[in-house]
Design a protein around this motif. Structure first.
Motif, PDB file in Angstrom:
ATOM      1  N   VAL A  52      42.424  40.385  34.782  1.00  0.00           N
ATOM      2  CA  VAL A  52      41.314  40.548  33.888  1.00  0.00           C
ATOM      3  C   VAL A  52      40.016  41.201  34.283  1.00  0.00           C
ATOM      4  CG1 VAL A  52      39.463  39.170  32.410  1.00  0.00           C
ATOM      5  CG2 VAL A  52      41.813  38.298  32.440  1.00  0.00           C
ATOM      6  N   ALA A  53      39.690  40.934  35.527  1.00  0.00           N
ATOM      7  CA  ALA A  53      38.569  41.933  36.183  1.00  0.00           C
ATOM      8  C   ALA A  53      38.881  43.414  36.370  1.00  0.00           C
ATOM      9  CB  ALA A  53      38.345  41.399  37.371  1.00  0.00           C
ATOM     10  N   ILE A  83      45.530  35.930  37.398  1.00  0.00           N
ATOM     11  CA  ILE A  83      44.823  36.082  36.196  1.00  0.00           C
ATOM     12  C   ILE A  83      43.504  36.795  36.295  1.00  0.00           C
ATOM     13  CG2 ILE A  83      44.105  34.885  34.174  1.00  0.00           C
ATOM     14  CD1 ILE A  83      46.407  32.950  34.478  1.00  0.00           C
ATOM     15  N   LEU A  84      42.672  36.185  37.269  1.00  0.00           N
ATOM     16  CA  LEU A  84      41.212  36.762  37.352  1.00  0.00           C
ATOM     17  C   LEU A  84      41.139  38.077  37.792  1.00  0.00           C
ATOM     18  CD1 LEU A  84      39.347  33.480  38.741  1.00  0.00           C
ATOM     19  CD2 LEU A  84      39.205  34.292  36.265  1.00  0.00           C
ATOM     20  N   ALA A  85      42.302  38.453  38.556  1.00  0.00           N
ATOM     21  CA  ALA A  85      42.346  39.766  39.158  1.00  0.00           C
ATOM     22  C   ALA A  85      42.601  40.892  38.156  1.00  0.00           C
ATOM     23  CB  ALA A  85      43.104  40.117  40.335  1.00  0.00           C
ATOM     24  N   VAL A  98      35.862  37.081  42.643  1.00  0.00           N
ATOM     25  CA  VAL A  98      37.479  37.116  43.186  1.00  0.00           C
ATOM     26  C   VAL A  98      37.292  37.706  44.651  1.00  0.00           C
ATOM     27  CG1 VAL A  98      39.484  38.321  43.188  1.00  0.00           C
ATOM     28  CG2 VAL A  98      38.485  37.392  40.782  1.00  0.00           C
ATOM     29  N   LEU A 156      32.979  39.700  37.780  1.00  0.00           N
ATOM     30  CA  LEU A 156      33.949  38.713  38.162  1.00  0.00           C
ATOM     31  C   LEU A 156      34.889  39.451  39.361  1.00  0.00           C
ATOM     32  CD1 LEU A 156      36.010  36.384  37.204  1.00  0.00           C
ATOM     33  CD2 LEU A 156      37.085  38.374  35.670  1.00  0.00           C
ATOM     34  N   GLY A 162      47.138  41.534  40.992  1.00  0.00           N
ATOM     35  CA  GLY A 162      47.178  40.270  40.016  1.00  0.00           C
ATOM     36  C   GLY A 162      48.951  40.106  39.534  1.00  0.00           C
ATOM     37  N   LEU A 177      46.014  31.385  39.347  1.00  0.00           N
ATOM     38  CA  LEU A 177      44.461  31.655  38.665  1.00  0.00           C
ATOM     39  C   LEU A 177      43.920  32.806  39.154  1.00  0.00           C
ATOM     40  CD1 LEU A 177      42.359  30.741  36.905  1.00  0.00           C
ATOM     41  CD2 LEU A 177      41.358  29.577  38.946  1.00  0.00           C
ATOM     42  N   THR A 178      44.100  33.085  40.605  1.00  0.00           N
ATOM     43  CA  THR A 178      43.480  34.081  41.152  1.00  0.00           C
ATOM     44  C   THR A 178      44.223  35.524  40.565  1.00  0.00           C
ATOM     45  OG1 THR A 178      43.302  32.976  43.247  1.00  0.00           O
ATOM     46  CG2 THR A 178      43.331  35.448  43.337  1.00  0.00           C
ATOM     47  N   TRP A 193      30.475  42.429  33.165  1.00  0.00           N
ATOM     48  CA  TRP A 193      30.991  40.970  33.464  1.00  0.00           C
ATOM     49  C   TRP A 193      32.203  41.164  34.583  1.00  0.00           C
ATOM     50  CZ3 TRP A 193      36.021  40.910  32.198  1.00  0.00           C
ATOM     51  CH2 TRP A 193      36.568  41.617  31.224  1.00  0.00           C
TER      52      TRP A 193
END
Length: 161
Positions: A92-93, A88-90, A111, A107, A45, A85-86, A103
């Protein structure tokens, strides 16, 4: 000589709880593979965040220096936004994986599927440039591992977290 009073049963749980309330449930033990995956996800990330910023900077540079290539600048903006975006998602996950949240499991699956599709699309569009989609294979292994350890994750929120 008087006898000491009988010992009361151990009081587990909050004050005033009925006897036999029981000890608090043990938090689930995090598999070492989930820890490794979460740390690697955070690193991925962070790298993706820097990559997205570089792509956005390249778009601004192209637009400022060579306006005739504005189409390429737009492409770089789109790619930079997707990479950001990828990333940030990585992150957070991965933080959620460290806390064994359901969750976060979902997520990370999302991803991973996006990364698999991206790797296959890159290979399909330019096989000579991107070569064998090893990244897609790695993400497929990650999905399989997450499915295997799914029971370690809970949707309940432990106290204090």
């Amino acid at each position: 000589m008087s006898m000491p009073p009988p010992a009361a049963p151990p009081a587990y749980g909050p004050p005033g709880a009925p006897p036999g309330y029981g000890p608090p449930p043990m938090p689930p033990k995090r598999p070492i593979g989930v820890t490794i995956l979460a740390v690697l996800g955070i690193l991925f990330g962070i790298i993706a965040l820097f990559g997205g910023i570089v792509l956005l900077g390249a778009a601004a540079l192209i637009a400022a220096v060579a306006p005739q290539y504005a189409g390429y600048a737009g492409l770089f903006v789109a790619l930079g936004a997707i990479v950001l975006l990828t990333g940030i998602l990585a992150i957070v996950a991965s933080v959620g994986l460290l806390r064994l949240r359901m969750w976060a499991w979902w997520l990370m699956i999302i991803v991973a599927v996006l990364q698999i599709v991206s790797g296959i699309a890159q290979f399909a569009l330019a096989p000579g440039v991107f070569g064998v989609p090893y990244g897609a294979v790695l993400w497929l292994i990650i999905v399989i591992y997450l499915i295997v350890v799914r029971k370690s994750f809970s949707s309940a929120r432990p106290a204090g977290m």
